[in-house]
Structures are given as C-alpha cells and as structure tokens.
Design a protein around this motif. Structure first.
Motif, PDB file in Angstrom:
ATOM      1  N   GLY A 186     -32.330 -12.746  -9.843  1.00 16.22           N
ATOM      2  CA  GLY A 186     -32.243 -13.347  -8.616  1.00 16.22           C
ATOM      3  C   GLY A 186     -30.750 -13.928  -8.689  1.00 16.22           C
ATOM      4  O   GLY A 186     -30.346 -14.837  -7.613  1.00 16.22           O
ATOM      5  N   GLY A 187     -29.852 -13.407  -9.088  1.00 20.59           N
ATOM      6  CA  GLY A 187     -28.536 -13.734  -9.040  1.00 20.59           C
ATOM      7  C   GLY A 187     -27.733 -12.970  -8.151  1.00 20.59           C
ATOM      8  O   GLY A 187     -27.955 -11.950  -7.670  1.00 20.59           O
ATOM      9  N   VAL A 188     -26.620 -13.534  -7.718  1.00 15.80           N
ATOM     10  CA  VAL A 188     -25.726 -12.776  -6.966  1.00 15.80           C
ATOM     11  C   VAL A 188     -24.399 -12.780  -7.444  1.00 15.80           C
ATOM     12  O   VAL A 188     -23.899 -13.867  -8.148  1.00 15.80           O
ATOM     13  N   ILE A 189     -23.614 -11.750  -6.953  1.00 18.52           N
ATOM     14  CA  ILE A 189     -22.287 -11.617  -7.493  1.00 18.52           C
ATOM     15  C   ILE A 189     -21.544 -10.889  -6.484  1.00 18.52           C
ATOM     16  O   ILE A 189     -21.997  -9.955  -5.779  1.00 18.52           O
ATOM     17  N   ALA A 190     -20.371 -11.133  -6.117  1.00 17.82           N
ATOM     18  CA  ALA A 190     -19.518 -10.683  -5.264  1.00 17.82           C
ATOM     19  C   ALA A 190     -18.031 -10.758  -5.687  1.00 17.82           C
ATOM     20  O   ALA A 190     -17.459 -11.623  -5.906  1.00 17.82           O
ATOM     21  N   LEU A 191     -17.218  -9.331  -5.095  1.00 16.44           N
ATOM     22  CA  LEU A 191     -15.742  -9.639  -5.537  1.00 16.44           C
ATOM     23  C   LEU A 191     -15.152  -9.027  -4.327  1.00 16.44           C
ATOM     24  O   LEU A 191     -15.460  -8.177  -3.759  1.00 16.44           O
ATOM     25  N   ALA A 192     -14.090  -9.953  -3.621  1.00 12.16           N
ATOM     26  CA  ALA A 192     -13.513  -9.813  -2.454  1.00 12.16           C
ATOM     27  C   ALA A 192     -11.915  -9.749  -2.610  1.00 12.16           C
ATOM     28  O   ALA A 192     -11.521 -10.374  -3.472  1.00 12.16           O
ATOM     29  N   ASN A 193     -11.219  -9.024  -1.716  1.00  8.60           N
ATOM     30  CA  ASN A 193      -9.821  -9.033  -1.812  1.00  8.60           C
ATOM     31  C   ASN A 193      -9.332 -10.340  -0.911  1.00  8.60           C
ATOM     32  O   ASN A 193     -10.411 -11.158  -0.493  1.00  8.60           O
ATOM     33  N   ARG A 194      -8.191 -10.537  -1.049  1.00  5.63           N
ATOM     34  CA  ARG A 194      -7.424 -11.719  -0.284  1.00  5.63           C
ATOM     35  C   ARG A 194      -7.880 -11.855   1.206  1.00  5.63           C
ATOM     36  O   ARG A 194      -7.804 -13.121   1.875  1.00  5.63           O
ATOM     37  N   GLU A 195      -8.000 -10.503   1.844  1.00  7.37           N
ATOM     38  CA  GLU A 195      -8.523 -10.662   3.353  1.00  7.37           C
ATOM     39  C   GLU A 195      -9.979 -10.849   3.444  1.00  7.37           C
ATOM     40  O   GLU A 195     -10.398 -11.043   4.544  1.00  7.37           O
ATOM     41  N   GLY A 196     -10.763 -11.164   2.302  1.00  2.00           N
ATOM     42  CA  GLY A 196     -12.267 -11.227   2.392  1.00  2.00           C
ATOM     43  C   GLY A 196     -12.835  -9.979   2.710  1.00  2.00           C
ATOM     44  O   GLY A 196     -14.165 -10.355   2.760  1.00  2.00           O
ATOM     45  N   LYS A 197     -12.471  -8.976   2.383  1.00  2.89           N
ATOM     46  CA  LYS A 197     -13.360  -7.605   2.488  1.00  2.89           C
ATOM     47  C   LYS A 197     -13.911  -7.616   0.983  1.00  2.89           C
ATOM     48  O   LYS A 197     -13.379  -7.917  -0.103  1.00  2.89           O
ATOM     49  N   LEU A 198     -15.402  -7.433   1.085  1.00  7.64           N
ATOM     50  CA  LEU A 198     -15.974  -7.254  -0.205  1.00  7.64           C
ATOM     51  C   LEU A 198     -15.716  -5.763  -0.732  1.00  7.64           C
ATOM     52  O   LEU A 198     -15.708  -4.621  -0.420  1.00  7.64           O
ATOM     53  N   LEU A 199     -15.373  -5.884  -2.017  1.00  6.33           N
ATOM     54  CA  LEU A 199     -15.072  -4.861  -2.983  1.00  6.33           C
ATOM     55  C   LEU A 199     -16.147  -4.576  -3.914  1.00  6.33           C
ATOM     56  O   LEU A 199     -16.232  -3.214  -4.046  1.00  6.33           O
ATOM     57  N   ALA A 200     -16.852  -5.142  -4.204  1.00 11.75           N
ATOM     58  CA  ALA A 200     -18.113  -4.801  -5.037  1.00 11.75           C
ATOM     59  C   ALA A 200     -18.961  -6.095  -5.132  1.00 11.75           C
ATOM     60  O   ALA A 200     -18.654  -7.187  -4.806  1.00 11.75           O
ATOM     61  N   GLY A 201     -20.185  -5.916  -5.710  1.00 17.38           N
ATOM     62  CA  GLY A 201     -21.275  -6.836  -5.757  1.00 17.38           C
ATOM     63  C   GLY A 201     -22.463  -6.491  -5.165  1.00 17.38           C
ATOM     64  O   GLY A 201     -22.691  -5.361  -4.751  1.00 17.38           O
ATOM     65  N   ASN A 202     -23.605  -7.407  -5.331  1.00 15.16           N
ATOM     66  CA  ASN A 202     -24.671  -6.964  -4.787  1.00 15.16           C
ATOM     67  C   ASN A 202     -24.883  -7.840  -3.323  1.00 15.16           C
ATOM     68  O   ASN A 202     -26.158  -7.810  -2.814  1.00 15.16           O
ATOM     69  N   LEU A 203     -23.893  -8.341  -2.944  1.00 12.98           N
ATOM     70  CA  LEU A 203     -24.203  -8.862  -1.324  1.00 12.98           C
ATOM     71  C   LEU A 203     -23.554  -7.820  -0.205  1.00 12.98           C
ATOM     72  O   LEU A 203     -22.780  -7.050  -0.709  1.00 12.98           O
ATOM     73  N   LEU A 204     -23.955  -8.025   0.927  1.00 10.64           N
ATOM     74  CA  LEU A 204     -23.504  -7.111   1.854  1.00 10.64           C
ATOM     75  C   LEU A 204     -22.136  -7.279   2.395  1.00 10.64           C
ATOM     76  O   LEU A 204     -21.241  -6.748   2.769  1.00 10.64           O
ATOM     77  N   HIS A 205     -21.796  -8.878   2.358  1.00  9.12           N
ATOM     78  CA  HIS A 205     -20.380  -9.383   2.644  1.00  9.12           C
ATOM     79  C   HIS A 205     -20.269 -10.766   2.010  1.00  9.12           C
ATOM     80  O   HIS A 205     -21.143 -11.117   1.656  1.00  9.12           O
ATOM     81  N   TRP A 206     -19.136 -11.185   2.176  1.00  4.93           N
ATOM     82  CA  TRP A 206     -18.647 -12.568   1.682  1.00  4.93           C
ATOM     83  C   TRP A 206     -19.714 -13.673   2.604  1.00  4.93           C
ATOM     84  O   TRP A 206     -19.519 -13.528   3.702  1.00  4.93           O
ATOM     85  N   PRO A 207     -20.284 -14.348   1.915  1.00  5.30           N
ATOM     86  CA  PRO A 207     -21.070 -15.423   2.591  1.00  5.30           C
ATOM     87  C   PRO A 207     -20.345 -16.185   3.597  1.00  5.30           C
ATOM     88  O   PRO A 207     -19.343 -16.770   3.265  1.00  5.30           O
ATOM     89  N   LYS A 208     -20.968 -16.300   4.774  1.00  2.00           N
ATOM     90  CA  LYS A 208     -20.117 -17.186   5.915  1.00  2.00           C
ATOM     91  C   LYS A 208     -19.764 -18.706   5.419  1.00  2.00           C
ATOM     92  O   LYS A 208     -18.990 -19.253   5.674  1.00  2.00           O
ATOM     93  N   GLY A 209     -20.799 -19.276   4.530  1.00  2.00           N
ATOM     94  CA  GLY A 209     -20.785 -20.593   4.302  1.00  2.00           C
ATOM     95  C   GLY A 209     -20.150 -20.846   3.289  1.00  2.00           C
ATOM     96  O   GLY A 209     -19.821 -22.005   2.794  1.00  2.00           O
ATOM     97  N   VAL A 210     -19.354 -19.880   2.646  1.00  2.00           N
ATOM     98  CA  VAL A 210     -18.672 -20.188   1.320  1.00  2.00           C
ATOM     99  C   VAL A 210     -17.204 -19.884   1.525  1.00  2.00           C
ATOM    100  O   VAL A 210     -16.971 -18.958   1.866  1.00  2.00           O
ATOM    101  N   PRO A 211     -16.539 -21.206   1.473  1.00  2.00           N
ATOM    102  CA  PRO A 211     -15.155 -21.047   1.871  1.00  2.00           C
ATOM    103  C   PRO A 211     -14.061 -20.357   0.515  1.00  2.00           C
ATOM    104  O   PRO A 211     -14.637 -20.288  -0.683  1.00  2.00           O
ATOM    105  N   PHE A 212     -13.193 -19.895   0.875  1.00  2.00           N
ATOM    106  CA  PHE A 212     -12.226 -19.331  -0.391  1.00  2.00           C
ATOM    107  C   PHE A 212     -11.449 -20.311  -0.895  1.00  2.00           C
ATOM    108  O   PHE A 212     -10.269 -20.471  -0.880  1.00  2.00           O
ATOM    109  N   VAL A 213     -12.215 -21.103  -1.733  1.00  2.00           N
ATOM    110  CA  VAL A 213     -11.957 -22.252  -2.471  1.00  2.00           C
ATOM    111  C   VAL A 213     -12.429 -22.289  -3.809  1.00  2.00           C
ATOM    112  O   VAL A 213     -13.743 -22.185  -3.832  1.00  2.00           O
ATOM    113  N   ALA A 214     -11.719 -22.533  -4.782  1.00  2.00           N
ATOM    114  CA  ALA A 214     -12.255 -22.622  -6.161  1.00  2.00           C
ATOM    115  C   ALA A 214     -13.291 -23.863  -6.207  1.00  2.00           C
ATOM    116  O   ALA A 214     -12.742 -24.695  -5.954  1.00  2.00           O
ATOM    117  N   GLY A 215     -14.520 -23.636  -6.832  1.00  2.00           N
ATOM    118  CA  GLY A 215     -15.509 -24.726  -7.206  1.00  2.00           C
ATOM    119  C   GLY A 215     -16.728 -24.225  -6.688  1.00  2.00           C
ATOM    120  O   GLY A 215     -17.043 -22.991  -6.722  1.00  2.00           O
TER     121      GLY A 215
END
Length: 467
Positions: A86-115
């Motif tokens: 039940g885990g999720v994993i995602a890799l996105a470039n600096r533009e936010g495009k998903l490169l790999a993972g089990n998600l369809l795209h980068w989650p809308k509610g998650v900002p590009f901020v470490a934490g």
C-alpha cells in the motif's frame, strides 16, 4: 418525589460538580494519551519512509546516484514492493512531470518542498488498484529534492493508523459519556437518599411543632452520617427544652399552690378590715399580717426572677474578679449572730485570696441560702463549718452542718424548684433556695455536690479559679 426538588439538593449539585471535574480531568488524560498515540504512530511511519528514501538513494560502489536513468530504474524496482504494502513512490523532474513510480502524476496537494506532506487517497494521482479501501483516509509522504533538480517522494497509506485513532476516539467518548451518566444517576440516587432523611426529620419536626415534645428525630446507629449527628444534637436540645417546659409546668402548679393560701388570707383580712372598721386595733394587726404575707409573695417572685437570670447566663448582670474567700468570711461574720442565737457554733476556714470570675450579689445570695438552711435545719448544739480551698485550677467551697441531712435518694431532685422534704414542711420557706443555688453555680460554670456528713450534710461547690 419531585425532580426539581431533587435537583436543588446539595448532594445532587455536588455530584454534578464532581462529575464535571472528573470528566474534565479524564478528558485531559485521555486526550493526552490520544495525542501521544497519534504522534507515535505518525513518527513510526515517517521513520519507515525515511528508511525507504535512504534505500532508494543508497550509493552504489561508493558513488551517489545522479543520473535520471539510474533513479528511474531504482524506482521501478521498488514500485512492486511498495505497491504490495500500500505504499506510493514517485519521481518527477523539476517541471513536475512524472518520470517513474506507481502514481499517475505528482499529487496536487503535495508541494515541491522537502519534508512531510499529506494528500487524500482519492486524489486523481492514485490509480484505483492502489487504493486499499474505498473509504476516505490520508496518505503520508516524505518528499526530498535530488542534486540534479528532480523530486522524489515515498509514502504510505494511513488506513490502519486512522482506524486505530478512530477506535481510541470512540473509547474516549464512551468513557466520558459513561462517567457523566454515572455521576448523574449517582447524584439522583444520593439525592433521593438525602431527601428521604430530610423528609423523616421534617415529619418529626412537624410533630414537635404541633406540641408533641416527646417526639425525637430518627437516628440510625449503624450509619451515623452527618444527618444523624445533627439529629443527635437536636434531640439533646429537645430533651433540654422538654425538661424546661416540664419544669415550667411544675413551677406554675407549685406557684399557684403556694401563693393561693397567702393571697386568700390576705383577701379575707382586707375584707374584715373593710367590713368592721370599728375594730381599729385588730384591723391594724390584720394589716400587718397581710403585709407579711405580701412580703412572702414578693420574696417568692424575686427568687424566681433570680433563678431565671442565673439560668439565662446573667446576661444583664456583670461578671468581675472577686475574692470568694473574703465573700465567705463576710457572710459567716454576718450569720454568726444568728448561729449563736440558735445555739450553734459557726467555724470559718477561708484563706485569702482565692479569686473567681462572677457576680458578687448572686454568689452572696446563693451562699446565704445555704447558710440559712444549715442554721434552720441544725438542732441546737450543732456545728456549721465553712471552708475554702484551692485545688489545681478550681476553688472548692464546702459548707457542712450536723443537722437533719438529706436522704441519698433525694440528692438529685432536692435542687428542683418548690421541692421540700417532709422533714422541712414545718419550717418557713418556699422550696426555692437550693434551686437558686444550683442556677447560680451553673451560671458561673461550676458544680455542686451533696455529701453525707454523718450526721448532717455537706455541700461542696467547685468554681473555676482565676489567675
């Protein structure tokens, strides 16, 4: 039993106050436990995610992974494992495009901020086959920036953790509700018990108010709560009131009996004086006799007034330090002539000073009554002795005679008003002397006892010593 009356009872209000305080304390404790449990579970998930990130970014052959192709390959390797738990994993470039993972795209509610961040499981980035359940819950993710500008996140669904939190919250609400209801029902039960005792006391009080002074408030010997303690004190008060009322009735009867004869004689003499004015000399003697009878009546009433003042605590008469030995010596000197005339010997042993706090006039009247009785009931040739002595913090006054004495069975009621023994019926008096003595000694916080003198009688008085 009317509920509004029950709600007004102190026991019920105290129960509600205790319940409110205890519920508040319980809420604080359980709230602390709930918050600590949630924090602990969240921290465990975060620790797990940080471990996953460390594994994902673990260097190979001492070289950190910097190429996107290598990261994508590693994400794809971890994808199946994370998907199964039940885990999720995602890799996105600096533009936010998903490169790999089990998600369809980068989650809308998650900002590009470490934490740490949260998003809902129904977010459009989550494919249907990744959702463990259809109900609503959150996903906790750990976001980290990579040196090449890419962003990676690993996350875990919080379905089990939220279920545990809801279960603990339900227990919390159940406990608060149970405590509150128990307090309310306990207050009702205790309030009913208190009202039952109050009703019993009220019923007894109504009977007493209706004139039945023999009625007493109920007392439970085994329970002995605060109501029983109050009932005991009130019963003692009622005993005293009943005794006073009984004494008042006896006094009324005795006054009516003792004053009827002198008043009738007075009326007859005055009628004779009015009907036969020609007998001037006999009428003068009749008037003198009438004056004597009136003086006896006034003496009786004055003695009754003195007793009443003493029993009331002498509120209108002042107390002051006085030398009781000097008072006894003065009284003995005053009565010495009367004792010699009656053929008696009066001895005095009164060392001074022995100070007491009291009213000189009343004490003098009380001691005079005792000396009067001793002279009156001691045959010629007898002896009367007066002695004072300090014993610890008390002053003892002892007056003894060699007279006819008082039988032991009459020692208790000889101090009652208008009580006269058969041996004293032929002597003048109204039976109030010793009653005045007892009232005065009690008003001075003292005690009095009768002792056999063989022959005769001893009266021993103890008064508090001053200084």
């Amino acid at each position: 039993m009317h509920m509004p009356r029950l709600f007004r009872t102190t026991v019920f209000r105290l129960s509600l106050m205790y319940a409110a305080g205890f519920s508040l304390l319980t809420a604080l404790v359980l709230g602390g436990v709930f918050y600590s449990t949630q924090s602990y579970l969240t921290q465990r998930v975060i620790d797990t995610l940080q471990t996953d990130l460390a594994t994902l970014l673990e260097p190979e052959d001492g070289q950190a992974i910097t190429h996107s192709s290598d990261l994508i390959e590693r994400v794809q390797e971890l994808r199946k494992f994370d998907h199964s738990r039940g885990g999720v994993i995602a890799l996105a470039n600096r533009e936010g495009k998903l490169l790999a993972g089990n998600l369809l795209h980068w989650p809308k509610g998650v900002p590009f901020v470490a934490g740490v961040a949260y998003f809902d499981i129904h977010d459009t980035s989550v494919p249907p086959d990744l959702r463990q359940r259809k109900d609503d819950f959150d996903v906790l993710v750990q976001v980290q920036a990579l040196p090449n500008g890419h962003w990676v996140l690993v996350g875990q669904q919080l379905a089990d953790e939220e279920d545990l939190s809801e279960y603990i919250g339900s227990l919390f609400l159940f406990a608060i509700t149970l405590i509150s209801l128990s307090a309310v029902f306990g207050g009702v039960f205790m309030g009913r018990a208190a009202l039952k005792q109050i009703d019993q006391i009220s019923l007894a009080a109504r009977r007493i108010a209706s004139g039945d002074l023999t009625e007493r408030l109920p007392v439970h010997a085994q329970r002995r709560n605060e109501f029983d303690e109050i009932a005991i004190e009130l019963n003692n008060t009622l005993e005293r009131i009943n005794a006073l009322v009984k004494g008042m009735r006896e006094v009324t009867d005795n006054v009516a009996h003792d004053l009827r004869s002198p008043l009738n004689r007075l009326r007859s003499r005055l009628e004779v004086a009015l009907i036969e004015p020609q007998y001037a000399v006999p009428c003068k003697q009749l008037l003198h006799d009438s004056i004597d009878d009136l003086q006896n009546v006034l003496s009786t009433f004055n003695t009754l007034l003195s007793i009443s003042q003493a029993e009331a605590g002498i509120q209108r008469l002042p107390f002051s330090p006085l030398d009781i030995s000097a008072l006894c010596s003065d009284l003995c000197e005053l009565y010495e002539a009367s004792a010699e005339e009656a053929g008696l010997r009066l001895t005095v042993d009164c060392p001074t000073p022995l100070m007491v706090q009291g009213n000189r006039d009343l004490l003098a009247q009380a001691l005079s009554n005792i000396l009067d009785n001793s002279i009156k009931y001691t045959p010629s040739g007898g002896t009367i002795s007066v002695q004072t002595q300090a014993i610890n913090d008390l002053v003892m006054i002892q007056i003894c005679d060699t007279g006819i004495g008082v039988p032991f069975e009459h020692h208790d009621h000889i101090f009652q008003r208008f009580v006269r023994l058969d041996t004293a019926r032929n002597q003048p008096g109204n039976g109030l002397g010793l009653a005045q003595v007892l009232a005065t000694i009690k008003a001075h916080h003292g005690t009095i006892r009768l002792l056999d003198h063989h022959p005769g009688l001893c009266l021993r008085i103890h008064l508090p010593l001053v200084g």
